[in-house]
Design a protein around this motif. Structure first.
Motif, PDB file in Angstrom:
ATOM      1  N   ARG A   1      37.580   6.678   8.837  1.00  0.00           N
ATOM      2  CA  ARG A   1      36.796   6.151   9.676  1.00  0.00           C
ATOM      3  C   ARG A   1      35.661   5.892   9.148  1.00  0.00           C
ATOM      4  N   PHE A   2      34.789   5.013   9.697  1.00  0.00           N
ATOM      5  CA  PHE A   2      32.982   5.354   8.713  1.00  0.00           C
ATOM      6  C   PHE A   2      32.192   4.866   9.781  1.00  0.00           C
ATOM      7  N   THR A   3      31.420   5.629   9.747  1.00  0.00           N
ATOM      8  CA  THR A   3      30.043   5.431  10.507  1.00  0.00           C
ATOM      9  C   THR A   3      28.571   4.904   9.870  1.00  0.00           C
ATOM     10  N   ALA A   4      28.059   3.687  10.310  1.00  0.00           N
ATOM     11  CA  ALA A   4      26.866   3.736   9.375  1.00  0.00           C
ATOM     12  C   ALA A   4      25.595   3.734  10.487  1.00  0.00           C
ATOM     13  N   VAL A   5      24.787   4.485  10.914  1.00  0.00           N
ATOM     14  CA  VAL A   5      23.692   3.812  11.274  1.00  0.00           C
ATOM     15  C   VAL A   5      22.489   3.839  10.866  1.00  0.00           C
ATOM     16  N   ASP A   6      21.912   2.350  10.613  1.00  0.00           N
ATOM     17  CA  ASP A   6      20.531   2.127   9.967  1.00  0.00           C
ATOM     18  C   ASP A   6      19.059   2.194  10.206  1.00  0.00           C
ATOM     19  N   ASP A   7      17.650   1.919   9.732  1.00  0.00           N
ATOM     20  CA  ASP A   7      16.860   1.815  10.663  1.00  0.00           C
ATOM     21  C   ASP A   7      16.000   1.117   9.308  1.00  0.00           C
ATOM     22  N   PHE A   8      16.166   0.042   9.440  1.00  0.00           N
ATOM     23  CA  PHE A   8      15.444  -1.167   8.757  1.00  0.00           C
ATOM     24  C   PHE A   8      14.856  -1.853   9.162  1.00  0.00           C
TER      25      PHE A   8
ATOM     26  N   THR B   1       1.336  -1.318   0.210  1.00  0.00           N
ATOM     27  CA  THR B   1       0.366  -0.271   0.062  1.00  0.00           C
ATOM     28  C   THR B   1       0.968   1.525   0.219  1.00  0.00           C
ATOM     29  N   ASN B   2       1.854   1.280   0.269  1.00  0.00           N
ATOM     30  CA  ASN B   2       2.816   2.455   0.411  1.00  0.00           C
ATOM     31  C   ASN B   2       4.815   1.660   0.507  1.00  0.00           C
ATOM     32  N   PHE B   3       5.082   2.675   0.292  1.00  0.00           N
ATOM     33  CA  PHE B   3       7.069   2.293   0.121  1.00  0.00           C
ATOM     34  C   PHE B   3       7.258   1.855   1.559  1.00  0.00           C
ATOM     35  N   THR B   4       8.101   1.407   1.689  1.00  0.00           N
ATOM     36  CA  THR B   4       9.372   1.411   2.988  1.00  0.00           C
ATOM     37  C   THR B   4      10.540   2.214   2.772  1.00  0.00           C
ATOM     38  N   PHE B   5      10.696   2.894   3.840  1.00  0.00           N
ATOM     39  CA  PHE B   5      11.253   4.099   4.226  1.00  0.00           C
ATOM     40  C   PHE B   5      12.496   3.592   5.140  1.00  0.00           C
ATOM     41  N   PRO B   6      13.459   2.867   4.612  1.00  0.00           N
ATOM     42  CA  PRO B   6      14.894   3.161   5.508  1.00  0.00           C
ATOM     43  C   PRO B   6      15.851   4.574   5.662  1.00  0.00           C
ATOM     44  N   SER B   7      16.051   4.340   6.587  1.00  0.00           N
ATOM     45  CA  SER B   7      16.758   5.974   7.055  1.00  0.00           C
ATOM     46  C   SER B   7      17.854   5.543   7.699  1.00  0.00           C
TER      47      SER B   7
END
Length: 791
Positions: free
Chosen positions: A662-669, A636-642
């Motif tokens: 350095r590389f830092t990645a914090v995601d909301d899946f 019914t809609n996209f999903t929106f990881p961020s």
């Protein structure tokens, strides 16, 4: 079952080892080139050495008489057999209401070639060596024409197609221009930025491959192909190109060694081999060589943009105004037209409460390989533009990169953006907080001072991205120009002994679906992960599905499987109720057991499965035997990881060398099924995105149209020693509208990392007076920027 309940099931959130890896690591995988059919012939394509030329004549007589040659086919043979050109799968309507210009895309050039590598002749011989030798004997008389390769030169350049004399494909826009212009008139500050999103060559580990096979006994075709969506490939080839009955064509995509967009499309070679297999009555194999791949695979990105951001006196965003020129290449590839429009401009709100956005896109034909979706597909381009101009605004206003973002983050959900999309949920502040803590931002000043003491420059860069995954729903996509549905299919087949085979319309080309999907099914049914097999990639075995791209597999394909499992559970409860002499409304199912609520009566899932197939004690008057269900899921809609990414770089000002420290990645899946697989996907995406930011660049000669980066000697691919150990973190806000709560993870790393890197480079160079630099930030380009401000 809701997403929160699903997340609590066994196996969900466990780093189960990948089931498929044993066969891959022991050399037991079966890729297209591993398939050998009887009477196998081999194909080689004669490709144009010119970027733009008339084909005055083609002489194939010497090639046809060469040893081992079975057939030599050219454009006139295609025309005689009434084989149509390749279709574009997404129709864009211009701002004036006219449809986009859609020129023919022949599978073999007839009168004209339009890029270096364009298909001219196909030679088929008994052996690959014989085919190559014969291809050398083909004589093509070309009349070279002037070429245009840079999108900024397209207008007024030599026309590629009669239908588009100015090389313009469409003008598309979204947003309210008048309101945006008014907001700019009242802005306290306006930040402006011109930037290039550089062209990339995908370079999958396994080059493209295809085998065409025809059976005279049954009048049917089989195409083995390294492709990400075999049903769509079959549909396009049968309905639009060859005019064949769909049930007479079977497309099999066996093990596929990487794709990330480059293997979504229907390519000319696939049609040529299918067509020629009947014409020549032979099974024909073509394996793309790496040099061919550089020339003929669909490329990615290639935008030239101007952006302006209006800001009030408190650092709040008022409006964003964007104009983008998008390079489509010589022809319209399958999904090329939606990348710089639907998948790009609708993401320009990002994570911010910008109340007004207006974006205008001009798309152009050039004498280059077609450009189409590549890992992220429009979302990396949007994020790069937005996150670059946000950090640029911070530099101009004297704000820190994190502070300007925090002042503008969306905090209330659901949130309707001014560019069509409505975000259902997210927590952008939590991602920023977690990323800063994991990156030890508090210690940056000390590290910067240490670098300065060694004569080096250190910078920090932020990127707070959002992605739209699981393109949906089909009716909206159709209204926006899609020429196909965007649902997914899942069939769950429970066997009499309680093991399960799942047939999915999704396709795995390295993502680990055979494990992740098995975890979903095993957790739901309370059985072992090893008791679940996943089948995909074969139109002869799997119900119609839309394949894998856009991080849609778990959120759309997995949701279809969950819907089929709902049906399995509902039927199994009726069987269990009959066996337990209870009402099915009193039956609970958990951990592989059916129980009668409020009693100690129970029965195992395996017993119910056996009963379904050995129905001696079975409610035959109300239920059919068997336990096999199919479901289709149309989101019914996209999903929106961020997420928020933070990069730290150290630059040697004497040489321009940029070292990623350095590389830092914090995601909301959302819900994570398998953390190990997700981490691998993030790592891979980061490598691709950082590669674009620092070293990867596809370059054509602006005058001749020759590809200057046509091999790994010229096109720099990232290596392990180019990267530090990545720091990975997660925030979880489960998606509110799919049953798993998942959002997708496959593209995020490639979306969020390029602007973080370039913002870090510019932060490091800011004390020298460098204000802008385009990707890739190679040592030479960085050194030039430093010298320019010294002059």
């Amino acid at each position: 079952m809701g997403a929160n309940d699903f997340a609590k099931l066994p196996h969900i959130g466990e780093s189960v080892l990948r089931k498929e890896d044993y066969r891959f690591l022991t050399g037991a995988g079966q890729y297209t080139d591993d398939i050998t059919l009887p009477r196998m012939a081999h194909a080689v394509f004669v490709r144009s050495p010119h970027a733009h030329a008339l084909v005055k004549s083609v002489n194939t007589s010497a090639a046809k008489s060469a040893p081992g040659v079975i057939g030599v086919l050219e454009g006139k043979d295609v025309a005689n057999d009434k084989i149509n050109g390749l279709p574009c799968g997404w129709l864009i309507t211009s701002t004036d209401g006219q449809p986009m210009k859609e020129p023919p895309h022949p599978i073999l050039a007839l009168d004209k070639v339009r890029y270096v590598g364009d298909h001219v002749v196909m030679v088929v011989a008994e052996t690959l060596e014989q085919a190559k030798n014969a291809a050398e004997l083909v004589e093509v008389d070309y009349e070279p024409l002037s070429a245009v390769v840079d999108v900024r030169d397209a207008k007024g350049g030599a026309a590629l197609h009669d239908i588009a004399p100015d090389n313009h494909c469409y003008k598309w826009a979204i947003g309210d221009k008048a309101q945006v212009d008014a907001a700019f008139n009242g802005a306290a500050h306006i930040t402006k930025l011109d930037l290039i999103n550089n062209r990339l060559v995908p370079n999958a580990m396994e080059p493209r491959a295809a085998i065409g096979s025809y059976s005279r006994a049954n009048d049917d075709y089989t195409l083995y192909v390294s492709n990400q969506n075999p049903h769509v490939e079959r549909l396009l080839m049968t309905a639009f190109v060859m005019g064949l009955p769909e049930h007479k064509v079977r497309v099999i995509a066996p093990d596929v060694g990487g794709g990330f967009g480059s293997k979504i499309y229907l390519y000319a070679e696939d049609v040529c081999l299918t067509w020629a297999s009947k014409k020549l009555n032979r099974n024909i194999k073509w394996i793309c060589e790496r040099g061919e791949a550089f020339l003929s695979d669909a490329h990615g990105r290639d935008h030239s943009s101007h952006a302006e951001l209006a800001i009030d006196k408190d650092g709040k965003f008022l409006a964003l105004r964007v104009h983008t020129d998008a390079n489509l290449g010589a022809y319209l590839s399958t999904f090329s037209t939606c990348v710089p429009t639907i998948l790009y401009a609708t993401l320009l709100a990002g994570q911010y409460t910008t109340p007004l956005v207006y974006a205008e896109v001009d798309a152009w034909f050039t004498n280059t390989a077609p450009v189409d979706a590549y890992r992220g597909a429009g979302r990396p381009e949007a994020t790069y533009l937005l996150e670059r101009i946000v950090s640029r605004a911070a530099f101009e206003l004297g704000l820190s990169q994190d502070e300007i973002r925090r002042r503008n983050f969306i905090t209330q959900f659901p949130y309707q953006t001014p560019v069509a999309l409505q975000y259902d949920i997210g927590d952008y502040v939590a991602c920023m907080d977690a990323s800063q803590k994991l990156a030890d931002v508090a210690g940056f000043k000390a590290r910067q001072a240490a670098s300065k003491a060694q004569g080096k420059l250190r910078g920090i860069g932020y990127s707070s991205y959002i992605e739209a995954c699981g393109l949906a729903p089909s009716n909206i996509a159709g209204a926006l120009g899609a020429r196909a549905g965007l649902f997914e299919c899942g069939e769950v087949r429970v066997h009499p002994t309680g093991s399960v085979t799942v047939f999915t319309g999704s396709h795995s080309h390295g993502q680990g679906h055979e494990t992740t999907f098995a975890q979903v099914v095993a957790s739901r049914l309370g059985i072992a992960v090893d008791a679940v097999d996943i089948v995909h990639g074969d139109t002869g075995r799997v119900p119609f599905g839309m394949g894998t791209y856009g991080s849609r597999s778990i959120s759309v394909g997995g949701a279809a499987i969950m819907k089929a499992l709902d049906k399995i559970e509902a039927k199994a409860k009726k069987i269990a109720a009959h066996l337990l002499e209870a009402s099915d409304t009193d039956i609970d199912f958990a951990n592989g057991e059916f129980t009668v609520r409020g009693t100690d009566k129970k029965i195992a899932f395996g017993t119910v499965a056996l009963t379904a197939y050995v129905p001696h004690n079975y409610p035959l008057e109300t239920l059919e035997p068997g336990l096999n269900e199919t479901a289709f899921y149309d989101p019914t809609n996209f999903t929106f990881p961020s997420g928020t990414y933070i990069a730290e770089v150290e630059i040697d000002p004497e040489t321009g060398v940029v070292r990623l420290d350095r590389f830092t990645a914090v995601d909301d899946f959302g819900t994570i099924i398998n953390p190990m697989i997700v981490e691998g996907q993030v790592h891979g995406g980061l490598v691709q995105g950082i590669g674009q930011a620092l070293i990867e660049n596809c370059v054509y000669d602006r005058e001749t149209g020759q590809l200057l980066t046509g091999s790994f000697m010229d096109y720099a691919m990232p290596r392990a020693d180019d990267f530090p150990e990545f720091k990975i973190g997660h925030v979880c806000t489960p998606c509110t509208h799919n049953p798993l709560g998942t959002k997708g993870c496959g593209e995020a790393g490639a979306i969020g990392s390029p602007p973080a890197i370039i913002n870090a480079v510019l932060d490091a160079l800011a004390p020298l007076g460098v204000k802008d630099i385009d990707m890739p930030a190679t040592p030479h380009r960085v050194w030039q920027a430093i010298q320019a401000v010294k002059a």
